[in-house]
Design a protein around this motif. Structure first.
Motif, PDB file in Angstrom:
ATOM      1  N   LEU A 156       0.846  -1.190   0.000  1.00  0.00           N
ATOM      2  CA  LEU A 156       0.000   0.000   0.000  1.00  0.00           C
ATOM      3  C   LEU A 156       0.884   1.243   0.000  1.00  0.00           C
ATOM      4  CD1 LEU A 156      -3.106   0.622   0.266  1.00  0.00           C
ATOM      5  CD2 LEU A 156      -2.690   0.882   2.719  1.00  0.00           C
ATOM      6  N   PRO A 157       0.733   2.137  -0.989  1.00  0.00           N
ATOM      7  CA  PRO A 157       1.561   3.350  -1.011  1.00  0.00           C
ATOM      8  C   PRO A 157       1.455   4.114   0.302  1.00  0.00           C
ATOM      9  CG  PRO A 157       0.292   3.146  -3.042  1.00  0.00           C
ATOM     10  CD  PRO A 157      -0.223   2.092  -2.103  1.00  0.00           C
ATOM     11  N   SER A 158       2.534   4.734   0.704  1.00  0.00           N
ATOM     12  CA  SER A 158       2.560   5.398   2.012  1.00  0.00           C
ATOM     13  C   SER A 158       1.477   6.463   2.139  1.00  0.00           C
ATOM     14  CB  SER A 158       3.941   6.007   2.259  1.00  0.00           C
ATOM     15  OG  SER A 158       4.266   6.950   1.262  1.00  0.00           O
ATOM     16  N   THR A 159       1.194   7.188   1.057  1.00  0.00           N
ATOM     17  CA  THR A 159       0.162   8.232   1.135  1.00  0.00           C
ATOM     18  C   THR A 159      -1.201   7.626   1.436  1.00  0.00           C
ATOM     19  OG1 THR A 159      -0.023   8.096  -1.282  1.00  0.00           O
ATOM     20  CG2 THR A 159       1.344   9.866  -0.372  1.00  0.00           C
ATOM     21  N   LEU A 160      -1.521   6.507   0.786  1.00  0.00           N
ATOM     22  CA  LEU A 160      -2.806   5.845   1.037  1.00  0.00           C
ATOM     23  C   LEU A 160      -2.815   5.167   2.400  1.00  0.00           C
ATOM     24  CD1 LEU A 160      -5.602   5.068   0.143  1.00  0.00           C
ATOM     25  CD2 LEU A 160      -4.627   3.178  -1.183  1.00  0.00           C
ATOM     26  N   ALA A 161      -1.664   4.656   2.833  1.00  0.00           N
ATOM     27  CA  ALA A 161      -1.584   4.045   4.165  1.00  0.00           C
ATOM     28  C   ALA A 161      -1.915   5.080   5.237  1.00  0.00           C
ATOM     29  CB  ALA A 161      -0.190   3.462   4.392  1.00  0.00           C
ATOM     30  N   VAL A 162      -1.424   6.302   5.045  1.00  0.00           N
ATOM     31  CA  VAL A 162      -1.683   7.373   6.010  1.00  0.00           C
ATOM     32  C   VAL A 162      -3.158   7.741   6.023  1.00  0.00           C
ATOM     33  CG1 VAL A 162      -1.287   9.827   6.481  1.00  0.00           C
ATOM     34  CG2 VAL A 162       0.649   8.316   5.997  1.00  0.00           C
ATOM     35  N   THR A 163      -3.737   8.015   4.863  1.00  0.00           N
ATOM     36  CA  THR A 163      -5.134   8.459   4.829  1.00  0.00           C
ATOM     37  C   THR A 163      -6.089   7.340   5.253  1.00  0.00           C
ATOM     38  OG1 THR A 163      -5.262   7.957   2.450  1.00  0.00           O
ATOM     39  CG2 THR A 163      -4.719  10.219   3.080  1.00  0.00           C
ATOM     40  N   SER A 164      -5.762   6.107   4.893  1.00  0.00           N
ATOM     41  CA  SER A 164      -6.595   4.985   5.312  1.00  0.00           C
ATOM     42  C   SER A 164      -6.586   4.835   6.830  1.00  0.00           C
ATOM     43  CB  SER A 164      -6.097   3.704   4.634  1.00  0.00           C
ATOM     44  OG  SER A 164      -6.864   2.591   5.021  1.00  0.00           O
ATOM     45  N   SER A 165      -5.433   5.055   7.448  1.00  0.00           N
ATOM     46  CA  SER A 165      -5.332   4.953   8.902  1.00  0.00           C
ATOM     47  C   SER A 165      -6.128   6.053   9.597  1.00  0.00           C
ATOM     48  CB  SER A 165      -3.862   5.024   9.328  1.00  0.00           C
ATOM     49  OG  SER A 165      -3.149   3.914   8.836  1.00  0.00           O
ATOM     50  N   VAL A 166      -6.097   7.260   9.043  1.00  0.00           N
ATOM     51  CA  VAL A 166      -6.869   8.356   9.641  1.00  0.00           C
ATOM     52  C   VAL A 166      -8.365   8.102   9.439  1.00  0.00           C
ATOM     53  CG1 VAL A 166      -7.235  10.843   9.722  1.00  0.00           C
ATOM     54  CG2 VAL A 166      -4.947   9.942   9.296  1.00  0.00           C
ATOM     55  N   GLY A 202       5.414   5.619  10.997  1.00  0.00           N
ATOM     56  CA  GLY A 202       6.173   4.527  10.404  1.00  0.00           C
ATOM     57  C   GLY A 202       5.584   3.984   9.127  1.00  0.00           C
ATOM     58  N   LEU A 203       4.454   4.532   8.689  1.00  0.00           N
ATOM     59  CA  LEU A 203       3.793   3.995   7.504  1.00  0.00           C
ATOM     60  C   LEU A 203       4.440   4.452   6.209  1.00  0.00           C
ATOM     61  CD1 LEU A 203       0.027   4.227   8.532  1.00  0.00           C
ATOM     62  CD2 LEU A 203       1.578   2.274   8.671  1.00  0.00           C
ATOM     63  N   GLY A 204       5.383   5.372   6.307  1.00  0.00           N
ATOM     64  CA  GLY A 204       6.083   5.832   5.108  1.00  0.00           C
ATOM     65  C   GLY A 204       7.053   4.805   4.569  1.00  0.00           C
ATOM     66  N   SER A 205       7.350   3.784   5.342  1.00  0.00           N
ATOM     67  CA  SER A 205       8.282   2.746   4.915  1.00  0.00           C
ATOM     68  C   SER A 205       7.523   1.457   4.648  1.00  0.00           C
ATOM     69  CB  SER A 205       9.341   2.489   5.997  1.00  0.00           C
ATOM     70  OG  SER A 205      10.112   1.352   5.684  1.00  0.00           O
ATOM     71  N   LEU A 291      -0.414  15.704  13.288  1.00  0.00           N
ATOM     72  CA  LEU A 291       0.048  14.357  12.969  1.00  0.00           C
ATOM     73  C   LEU A 291      -0.117  14.078  11.480  1.00  0.00           C
ATOM     74  CD1 LEU A 291       1.052  11.558  13.887  1.00  0.00           C
ATOM     75  CD2 LEU A 291      -1.337  10.973  14.401  1.00  0.00           C
ATOM     76  N   VAL A 292      -1.277  14.436  10.945  1.00  0.00           N
ATOM     77  CA  VAL A 292      -1.538  14.228   9.512  1.00  0.00           C
ATOM     78  C   VAL A 292      -0.518  14.995   8.675  1.00  0.00           C
ATOM     79  CG1 VAL A 292      -3.152  14.752   7.634  1.00  0.00           C
ATOM     80  CG2 VAL A 292      -3.997  13.732   9.766  1.00  0.00           C
ATOM     81  N   ARG A 293      -0.314  16.249   9.028  1.00  0.00           N
ATOM     82  CA  ARG A 293       0.624  17.087   8.251  1.00  0.00           C
ATOM     83  C   ARG A 293       2.047  16.525   8.317  1.00  0.00           C
ATOM     84  NH1 ARG A 293      -0.956  21.685   9.997  1.00  0.00           N
ATOM     85  NH2 ARG A 293      -2.082  22.421   8.157  1.00  0.00           N
ATOM     86  N   SER A 294       2.453  16.069   9.487  1.00  0.00           N
ATOM     87  CA  SER A 294       3.817  15.543   9.631  1.00  0.00           C
ATOM     88  C   SER A 294       4.025  14.268   8.826  1.00  0.00           C
ATOM     89  CB  SER A 294       4.130  15.285  11.107  1.00  0.00           C
ATOM     90  OG  SER A 294       3.398  14.164  11.596  1.00  0.00           O
ATOM     91  N   CYS A 295       2.926  13.564   8.534  1.00  0.00           N
ATOM     92  CA  CYS A 295       3.015  12.320   7.759  1.00  0.00           C
ATOM     93  C   CYS A 295       2.732  12.530   6.273  1.00  0.00           C
ATOM     94  CB  CYS A 295       2.042  11.287   8.317  1.00  0.00           C
ATOM     95  SG  CYS A 295       2.431  10.742  10.000  1.00  0.00           S
ATOM     96  N   GLY A 296       2.555  13.792   5.873  1.00  0.00           N
ATOM     97  CA  GLY A 296       2.340  14.099   4.463  1.00  0.00           C
ATOM     98  C   GLY A 296       0.922  13.949   3.983  1.00  0.00           C
TER      99      GLY A 296
END
Length: 349
Positions: A156-166, A202-205, A291-296
């Protein structure tokens, strides 16, 4: 003293690395012999191969917000193929479509989530017809079995991993101030927010399976919350923006969550404290957005394609049949909320 009603759902959860290898066994455990497989072409064929011989229909072209046209087409195939169950592998689009099918032809759903949305743990369905998304609750569409394998989220791309988690975090946040909440739901909600908040950086990796495992566990708990209580303003707004304006589902949840928290702040002091504890911050709304902003992740609706001229129509839709909410839902309040979210102005609330 609190008064509450809590109903537990009998869903089998299989969690851990490598658990997807047991997919065929779980299908057999449910007694399924003619399944409709909902899985995009991005799903590795090695995952699907063990289902040879039981798949009688497949949907690979999955669309966000579950358009009625796709439901109608699939429902006809289900009937003609004498489908006796659904296997949904993927995110909210595949699982949501399986739920819509189960509304028409009741049969067990086995869900294998590859994102962190949490929809797999709830009886909530949503279908979009003529630009309006309708949601409902029916125990028949709650998946019977869910397989959580963190390895499936590594692609899962990191950007989608972040938004999916939020997106999952939003379920937990609104459970904290639901009008039909309970102590056990509040405990699960706070733990879900903690797990997701700790995992997000950590979802960016792609290789950080530990972070993705924590996020998946948080999504599971958040999904249980989603299925146990009634959601509020945040979900109503996101359903409006997604179903009627075509905004991407997880991104919209990510942008709107801090604003919904801020809108309800004065009426939800206990929920605000729980969010602050879970994220170790002093302000719930700003803590989530920071948190969202720091994760892109995205922090304004303009970046998603929403415009000033869309606000009036969105206000009208969002104030029709509003969900229960701690603060009154008024046209003036929703207009201010959307205006702030459009321009990344959280302090305006």
């Amino acid at each position: 003293m609190n008064s509450f009603i809590h109903t537990s759902r009998a869903t089998r959860v299989v969690f851990g690395e490598g658990t997807v290898t047991g997919l065929r066994a779980e299908v057999a455990r449910l007694g399924l012999r003619r399944v409709h497989l909902l899985a995009s072409r991005r799903i590795d064929e090695s995952i699907i191969a063990p289902l040879d011989g039981v798949v009688v229909a497949r949907t690979a072209d999955l669309v966000q917000h579950v358009p009625i046209e796709q439901v109608d087409k699939g429902a006809h195939r289900n009937s003609s193929a004498e489908v006796d169950g659904y296997v949904a592998i993927g995110g909210g689009s595949s699982i949501g479509l399986a739920k819509a099918f189960a509304l028409r032809l009741r049969a067990p759903i086995l869900a294998v989530p590859t994102t962190f949305s949490g929809s797999e743990m709830s009886p909530i369905w949503g279908i979009t017809d003529a630009g309006v998304k309708t949601t409902g609750r029916d125990e028949a569409v709650a998946p019977t079995t869910v397989i959580y394998d963190p390895q499936l989220t590594t692609g899962l791309p990191s950007t989608l991993a972040v938004t999916s988690s939020v997106n999952a975090m939003a379920h937990a946040v609104e459970a904290l101030y639901a009008d039909d909440g309970s102590p056990i739901v509040s405990l699960m909600a706070e733990e879900a927010i903690r797990l997701l908040g700790d995992a997000l950086p950590g979802l960016g990796s792609d290789g950080d399976v530990s972070a993705r495992s924590d996020a998946l566990q948080g999504a599971w708990l958040a999904g249980v919350c989603l299925g146990s209580v009634t959601m509020a303003l945040h979900h109503k707004i996101c359903h409006t923006l997604g179903g009627s304006f075509g905004l991407p589902h997880a991104d919209t949840h990510t942008v709107m969550l801090p604003y919904a928290i801020g809108y309800n702040a004065h009426a939800t002091p206990e929920a605000q404290r729980a969010i602050c504890r879970a994220l170790r911050v002093s302000n719930a709304a700003h803590g989530v957005q920071d948190l969202v902003r720091s994760c892109g992740g995205p922090t304004n609706l303009r970046a998603l394609g929403f415009r000033e001229e869309d606000i009036d129509w969105a206000v009208e839709l969002a104030t029709q049949q509003p969900y229960p909410n701690p603060c009154p839902i008024t046209a003036e309040g929703i207009r201010a909320l959307l205006g702030a979210a459009l321009n990344d102005e959280l302090d305006r609330l």
